[in-house]
Design a protein around this motif. Structure first.
Motif: not given
Lengths: 289, 159, 815
Positions: C116, C163, C165-167, C169-173
């Motif tokens: 990241r 995105v 932080r998909d780790d 479960g985020q859908t935005d930043n």
């Protein structure tokens, strides 16, 4: 701390020995002088020579002397020696002015003229000085010596005429009686590479410029030079207008790139501004001001 | 390969890889840890030692290149009569805080004063311009080096 | 105000109390006998090196370590997959590949799913020596699938932005803090907005807006971060020598991260080669050295190189601040509003008190008296290194001070008013202290105008303005820049301030030995601040024991009491207070013992430095040394008084302390090249009582150089592809002796009313206050070209571009 990859090492006892070692160790062997470009590159593992051939014991490559109407700087002359050289101070103060701004005093104790020339960094200060003074370099191989004008020495960034099995041994500059010279550099901080630099010499005779040389570094000047600007100025009076026009021609011939030292438009502006400032001082010096 | 380096007056012979940096030779092979390192690009100057008579950045020299040469480190500054004036100067003038750049600064400072006992502040500043200090803002380092210039025999203050 | 009495001089020539005194620690440093982490070598020690991501954002498809493992001298290669297999206590959930940050976020120890940021940790090689470990890094094959990266914070919340932080479960930043907030506000939004609107409509008022960026910089201590870990396989004891500004806090974090029992963890932070906030965080490298020791059963050393330091450890700032200031036309400030976009990088790793996720930024109201203020800080993830509080900033006060001081100069320009006059008109007055700001701080004490007048007098302000006018007429450009800053330091009151739930109070222990020599054990740790000297002076001041007879012990959790560490200028305000308090406990106990020995009532005794004597009969006295021996001897002690003369204390500060100062910088600018030369720099600091003025001045000098660096050259920028453009000292420029002028220092002394010795802390004052002075001076110099603002760093290129009316965007690659 970053560390070099494995490498072999041999210490040359003479130029002939160094050439023999180069031959023996093959095309990935590199000579090492001060090491202040090569060792950091080895640590960053940008360079991974198989063998280093150390030239530091070669007294025959050291020193700064006058031979006839030329000044000869040995390839192993340290930057500190160039800075302090009374010979260069007498004939070409541009060296002193440039050297004072190259790296820092401790690095200058080790770094060499030949090393800097052969590294051929597109921002190298001495390349601009050498190009301005239209010097020559002497390159030796097992088959003998050849002399190359500095303005033909560089093929491009980090690329020179020194081929496999060859060593740069000397840099030579013609003495020009009555020449004034000057170096102008903008750096982001002391010891940094230049954002842009201009080194010039001017000989004013009978109220006109009889000879001049303009060297530029870090601004994408071909061969670190500005021949059209020199041509323009030779034969003209060193008036502010003429100097300014020459500086403009010099800048127009540059093709700088944008990087963290500055945007291209700024560098182009500096090429003009610094050339003008250097020309002013050099022509004043030539006229005994 | 075998190298012999005279460090602070004593010959040390070691078998080292040719790629070993002089700073690691001094620190790891000889166990003299007063010489530090702080970067990879010859910019910081925490590694400055003398090779023969001059300060150099020991991270930018291979140990094999020092074979047969004399090296002086911070450990070689103090003499039988006590601290070198440059060391005293750094104490007197509060020329150090975290102490990390200090050995390199003192080695260069000693050289500057040896070369020019009448050195000006501006010349001192230029002389140490290849060495970074993050703590002192340099003013007291300049004063420390000047103190050494002005007290060639040191003083009893910190004896 | 109380003047500090001159302390008597000890046999060794040191002040028994406050005053300039040569530092005790210098004796080892000038001999090259400091003991830094890389100087720690243990038998059988192995060396670790970290493979780092070349990409800012990429999927890891596979990691093949077989070639590296087969390399002679390599003992182990650890990847995130291996760490995932190591369970961690339920408290933290997840697995060993992730660790908690100081802001309750998670951070990868070694990347498993994605990288990241460029420079992120991907694999850890353990080998017999450091050269071999580096060699093996080149033999690890990682297959990446590069992803688009978010490098421009302003685009982080665009719809369709990648995105990060998909780790989670985020859908935005967006970043959500532990309280559930996505942005952080303080002050009075409605009142401020109304005041600004009213001013806009009022012909007698002005409203000035300005976008002000404090770009990403790095503390870059000369010693990089590193650690030597040894987990004794038999005893289960972990000893970690590490570059830590907060060894006790680190101990607790390791207990949480590694699931190790805290009583089996010993953190030793030996000599530390500069911290500046860089060594507050717990980095993956430290954790990996611990893991390495667990895996190999041997001590493992990891020292980062300079690029690793600059590219992966705690950056600072990266605040985009949109400011609005309203004032009357005669210069009375009415309201200030600021909207901040905060770039936190790929993991929210800022080291802030839990209740202050934007740190103390809301002290942005500065040193001025006005009724309305409001700020809103919105944090976002980007594909950059995490961190965010470091670099001598007192918890984002650097950003705040720079913001208000720049904005006030913009207002002065708009009003056509001298910036000194504008400041003088609005400064908080001495009689207003304690002063509550519109955002809720209670400033403890100050004589602001006195300090500012002294700075103006020292620099010769009026003459300089005259010179400037004359020079401008000749086409020469000099500038005069003023900064008046107030910091809130010494975090902090434990009811309000904690890091990861650990309240910010400091323990201390004083042992007075039978011969009257003493040991003081501190929870805080020095990285050059001179604690071994200063703290001895505090005890000397309180007990009369000469400072040379007091050994200060710090930096080893087994040998010192718990406390939160040295950062945010908190040592003197918190642990310095603790030192005074614990000394007074000893003094009080000494009184009881002296009374027993002198066969009188304790009430009949009076204290003078170093002894208790009978009132009216000064010959009947016991020195502290005599009492120390008595306390260990056979004297019958009064009921309830235990033997010995030791004491402990835990100091919980009732409030922050508020040091302040006025800095004036004079520059000359070459408009043809954009080069800036700092001609003079006057700094008048008021940090309350000065324990060791020599050390105080040294602290100020260093911070001023920091400010010059940030104002003129320091920068970590990125290109659109995610490449870090400040990853070595060739690119991340630090000021040298040539850029720094001969600092001119002045002082006023306004003690803190609530600190036992009136000291306020000074470690970061100059770093906080100086950038604005330099920038204001440069902008003042080039203001005839119509320039009102340009962002740091003011490199020659940026100054020249500002003059051309075409300023550079500093945080992205130069185009």
């Amino acid at each position: 701390m970053q560390t070099p990859a494995p490498v072999d090492y041999a210490r040359a006892t003479s130029v002939d020995h160094a050439l023999q070692l180069l031959d023996q160790h093959g095309e990935d062997a590199r000579v090492i002088a001060g090491g202040h470009s090569l060792i950091p590159m080895m640590r960053l593992r940008i360079a991974s020579p198989t063998t280093l051939i150390d030239l530091n014991d070669l007294d025959e490559l050291k020193g700064i002397r006058v031979e006839g109407n030329e000044i000869v700087i040995g390839a192993m002359a340290r930057h500190a020696e160039v800075l302090d050289s009374p010979i260069l101070a007498e004939h070409y103060p541009v060296f002193r002015e440039a050297e004072k701004l190259i790296a820092d005093p401790v690095v200058r104790n080790r770094g060499t003229v030949g090393g800097s020339m052969c590294q051929a960094d597109p921002s190298e200060d001495l390349s601009a000085v050498g190009s301005a003074l239209r010097g020559t370099v002497v390159i030796r191989s097992k088959s003998g010596s050849r002399t190359v004008p500095i303005r033909e020495f560089h093929f491009g960034p980090y690329m020179t005429q020194v081929a496999d099995g060859e060593i740069l041994t000397e840099v030579r500059f013609p003495i020009r009686p009555g020449a004034g010279s000057a170096y102008e550099k903008v750096e982001r901080r002391v010891g940094d590479w230049p954002v842009a630099s201009a080194g010039v010499f001017v000989v004013v005779k009978d109220g006109v410029v009889s000879d001049c040389g303009i060297g530029l570094t870090a601004v994408g000047a071909e061969h670190f030079s500005a021949p059209e600007a020199e041509e323009f100025l030779i034969g003209k009076a060193p008036t502010e207008d003429n100097l300014a026009e020459a500086a403009k021609i010099a800048a127009d011939s540059c093709n700088p790139i944008s990087d963290q030292r500055g945007p291209a438009d700024y560098k182009k502006h500096l090429a003009q501004e610094l050339t003008l400032r250097a020309l002013r001082r050099a022509s004043a010096a030539s006229q005994g001001a | 390969m075998e190298v012999t380096v005279n460090v602070n007056g004593t010959d040390y012979t070691r078998d080292v890889e040719p790629r070993m940096l002089l700073v690691h030779f001094i620190r790891e092979e000889l166990g003299m840890r007063g010489t530090h390192w702080g970067c990879d690009t010859s910019n910081c100057g925490t590694c400055v030692v003398w090779v023969d008579e001059e300060p150099v950045k020991s991270c930018t020299m291979l140990a094999v290149m020092a074979d047969g040469h004399r090296v002086k480190t911070v450990e070689g500054l103090e003499g039988p009569d006590g601290l070198d004036p440059i060391q005293q100067g750094f104490i007197e003038c509060h020329g150090l805080q975290c102490g990390f750049c200090t050995p390199g600064m003192m080695m260069t400072g000693r050289w500057l004063v040896d070369k020019n006992p009448d050195i000006s502040d501006e010349e001192i500043r230029e002389g140490i311009s290849g060495q970074i200090c993050r703590c002192t803002g340099y003013k007291n380092i300049v004063e420390a080096i000047r103190w050494a210039a002005e007290h060639p025999k040191g003083s009893e203050v910190n004896a | 105000m109380t003047a500090v009495e001159e302390a008597p001089v000890s046999a060794a020539g040191n002040p028994i109390g406050f005053g300039s005194m040569k530092r005790k620690e210098d004796q080892r440093f000038v001999r090259g006998q400091g003991n830094y982490v890389d100087d720690v070598n243990l038998p059988g020690m192995l060396h670790g090196a970290i493979l780092r991501s070349p990409h800012a954002h990429a999927k890891i498809l596979s990691i093949d370590t077989s070639r590296a493992e087969a390399h002679p001298g390599v003992v182990a290669v650890i990847t995130g997959k291996i760490l995932e297999g190591i369970p961690r206590p339920e408290l933290l959930g997840d697995n060993f590949a992730w660790m908690p940050t100081l802001s309750y976020d998670t951070q990868a120890v070694l990347a498993t799913d994605k990288v990241r940021f460029q420079g992120q940790e991907v694999a850890f090689v353990i080998a017999t020596d450091r050269y071999t470990a580096k060699d093996a890094l080149e033999l690890i094959d990682v297959d990446y699938e590069p992803l688009p990266a978010v490098m421009d914070a302003k685009k982080a919340m665009d719809s369709g932005a990648p995105v990060i932080r998909d780790d989670k479960g985020q859908t935005d930043n967006s970043i959500t803090d532990v309280m559930g907030n996505k942005f952080w506000e303080s002050g009075n939004a409605i009142g401020t907005q109304e005041a600004i609107e009213k001013a806009k409509a009022d012909p007698n008022c002005v409203v000035v807006t300005q976008d002000i960026m404090y770009p990403r910089v790095h503390p870059a201590p000369m010693e990089t971060c590193g650690s030597v870990a040894y987990l004794d396989p038999v005893s289960g004891q972990l000893t970690l020598w590490t570059t830590s500004q907060a060894p006790h806090a680190h101990r607790t974090v390791y207990a949480m991260v590694a699931g190790l029992p805290e009583h089996k963890i010993r953190i030793i932070s030996p000599d530390v080669g500069g911290g500046f906030g860089n060594k507050v965080g717990v980095y993956p490298g430290y954790v990996l050295s611990v893991v390495g020791s667990i895996v190999t059963g041997k001590p493992v050393k990891w020292m980062e190189d300079r690029s690793e330091n600059l590219m992966s450890t705690s950056f600072a700032r990266d605040y985009h601040m949109a400011g609005t200031i309203a004032a009357t036309k005669d210069g009375q400030i009415l309201a200030v509003d600021v909207d901040v976009l905060a770039d936190h990088g790929a993991f929210n790793g800022v080291a802030q008190p839990t209740k202050f996720p934007a740190g103390f930024f809301h002290i942005f109201t500065g040193s001025y008296d006005y009724p309305h203020a409001h700020c809103k800080v919105t944090p976002v993830y980007t594909n950059k290194a995490p961190g965010g509080v470091a670099y001598a900033c007192s918890f984002r006060i650097t950003e705040a001070a720079y913001f208000i001081e720049r904005l006030v100069d913009c207002l002065a320009a708009e009003l056509g008013m001298d910036p000194a006059e504008l400041r003088l008109k609005n400064l908080i007055k001495p009689e207003q202290f304690p002063y509550e700001t519109p955002t809720g701080w209670v400033y403890d004490s100050g004589q602001y105008e006195k300090t500012m007048r002294l700075a103006m007098e020292m620099v010769g302000y009026d003459e300089l303005r005259k010179e400037q006018a004359e020079k401008r007429a000749r086409g020469e450009y000099m500038g005069i820049g003023i900064s008046f800053f107030t910091e809130g330091v010494g975090a902090g009151p434990r009811k309000d301030m904690d890091i990861l739930g650990l309240g910010m109070a400091d323990g201390i222990e004083l042992r007075v030995h039978p011969t009257g020599k003493a040991q003081l054990r501190l929870s805080v740790q020095t990285q050059g601040q001179g604690h071994e000297t200063t703290y001895a002076q505090i005890v000397a001041h309180e007990l009369g024991i000469p400072p040379e007879d007091i050994e200060v012990i710090h930096g080893d959790t087994d040998n010192t009491p718990f406390g939160l560490g040295t950062y945010g200028s908190r040592s003197t305000p918190v642990s310095g207070a603790a030192a005074a308090v614990v000394s007074r406990k000893v003094r009080d106990k000494a009184r009881l013992i002296a009374a027993a020995a002198l066969e009188c009532s304790p009430d009949d005794l009076e204290w003078s430095l170093g002894k208790w004597s009978v009132k009216g009969d000064p010959d009947r006295a016991k020195t502290i040394q005599e009492i120390a021996l008595l306390s260990h001897g056979s004297l019958e002690l009064p009921e309830g008084v235990e033997g010995h003369l030791d004491a402990t204390a835990v100091y919980n500060p009732p409030n922050l302390t508020y040091p302040y100062g006025c800095y004036i910088c004079v520059v000359d600018v070459d408009p043809g090249t954009g080069q800036v030369k700092i001609r003079r720099f006057v700094a008048v600091d008021d940090c309350g009582t000065r324990i060791n003025p020599m050390i105080v001045e040294g602290q100020v000098h260093g911070g001023l150089a920091d400010g010059v660096g940030m104002a003129l050259m320091e920068l970590i920028a990125f290109d659109e592809d995610g490449n870090c453009l400040g990853g070595s000292f060739m690119d991340y420029l630090l000021p040298t002796a040539m850029e720094c002028p001969d600092w001119e220092l002045g002082e006023t002394v306004t003690p803190s009313p609530h600190h036992p010795i009136g000291a306020k802390g000074v470690g970061e004052s100059a770093t906080v206050g100086s950038p604005a002075a330099v920038v204001n001076a440069v902008i003042d110099a080039i203001s005839p070209f119509g320039v009102r603002h340009a962002d740091m760093p003011l490199t020659p290129a940026n100054v020249w571009r500002a003059i051309q009316g075409n300023p550079v965007r500093v945080d992205m690659a130069v185009e």
